[in-house]
Scaffold this active site. Structure first.
Site, mmCIF file in Angstrom:
data_model
loop_
_atom_site.group_PDB
_atom_site.id
_atom_site.type_symbol
_atom_site.label_atom_id
_atom_site.label_comp_id
_atom_site.label_asym_id
_atom_site.label_seq_id
_atom_site.Cartn_x
_atom_site.Cartn_y
_atom_site.Cartn_z
ATOM 1 N N HIS A 61 0.803 -1.224 0.000
ATOM 2 C CA HIS A 61 0.000 0.000 0.000
ATOM 3 C C HIS A 61 0.842 1.283 0.000
ATOM 4 O O HIS A 61 0.291 2.368 -0.197
ATOM 5 C CB HIS A 61 -0.944 0.028 1.211
ATOM 6 C CG HIS A 61 -0.274 0.455 2.482
ATOM 7 N ND1 HIS A 61 0.561 -0.385 3.195
ATOM 8 C CD2 HIS A 61 -0.291 1.627 3.142
ATOM 9 C CE1 HIS A 61 1.012 0.267 4.254
ATOM 10 N NE2 HIS A 61 0.510 1.484 4.246
ATOM 11 N N HIS A 76 1.453 6.798 -0.882
ATOM 12 C CA HIS A 76 0.572 6.043 0.018
ATOM 13 C C HIS A 76 -0.745 5.831 -0.717
ATOM 14 O O HIS A 76 -1.480 6.778 -0.953
ATOM 15 C CB HIS A 76 0.350 6.827 1.315
ATOM 16 C CG HIS A 76 -0.289 6.023 2.383
ATOM 17 N ND1 HIS A 76 -1.638 5.701 2.390
ATOM 18 C CD2 HIS A 76 0.239 5.448 3.487
ATOM 19 C CE1 HIS A 76 -1.908 4.980 3.461
ATOM 20 N NE2 HIS A 76 -0.794 4.817 4.143
#
Length: 154
Positions: A61, A76
């Protein structure tokens, strides 16, 4: 020291948002650095520039990439996505050398919550003396767009 413009590309497709619009104060108050966000609309995330992956989170992620000249970006993908391992298929590991446009991960958007903010993906530069200009703010941009954002080390 002469100012240097640093060419970057959009690491994913989506609506380009100012960092202040991210509904998570760790990003919006710029404690991690200045940057921008994209409300992810595609299914791939790429490296915004040539560099070394200095962090690749096991879930896929988030990634931190450092250019040879020191420009450093945290990418992110999504908010509250750290536990959402089914959503990501990472293609790059820590310490890998990447070229601009290399695929970092594939994203299955169907694995994200229905919350309209879940796909907001901050891109933060940790360099303290930096100017980020959003040339296409609140517009849809495509992955690889060279004109969406300008980053300048001061």
């Amino acid at each position: 020291m002469e100012k240097q413009e640093k060419q970057i590309i959009a690491p994913m497709s989506g609506e380009l948002l100012p960092l202040e619009a991210v509904p998570d104060s760790i990003f919006s108050d710029k404690s991690l650095g200045d940057g921008f966000a994209l409300k992810l609309s595609g299914d791939v995330v790429v490296s915004p520039f040539n560099g070394i992956v200095i962090a690749a989170f096991p879930t896929g992620h988030a990634f931190i990439i450092r250019r040879d000249d020191g420009l450093e970006a945290l990418i992110h993908i999504g908010l509250d996505s750290a536990k959402n391992t089914a959503a990501f298929k990472a293609k790059i590991n820590k310490y890998a050398r990447v070229k601009q446009g290399d695929i970092l991960t594939y994203v299955d958007k169907n694995q994200f919550s229905a919350n309209e903010n879940a796909l907001i993906s901050p891109v933060v530069f940790s360099n303290p003396n930096i100017k980020v200009t959003l040339n296409k703010m609140n517009q849809a941009v495509l992955v690889g767009d060279e004109s969406a954002v300008s980053v300048e080390l001061l």
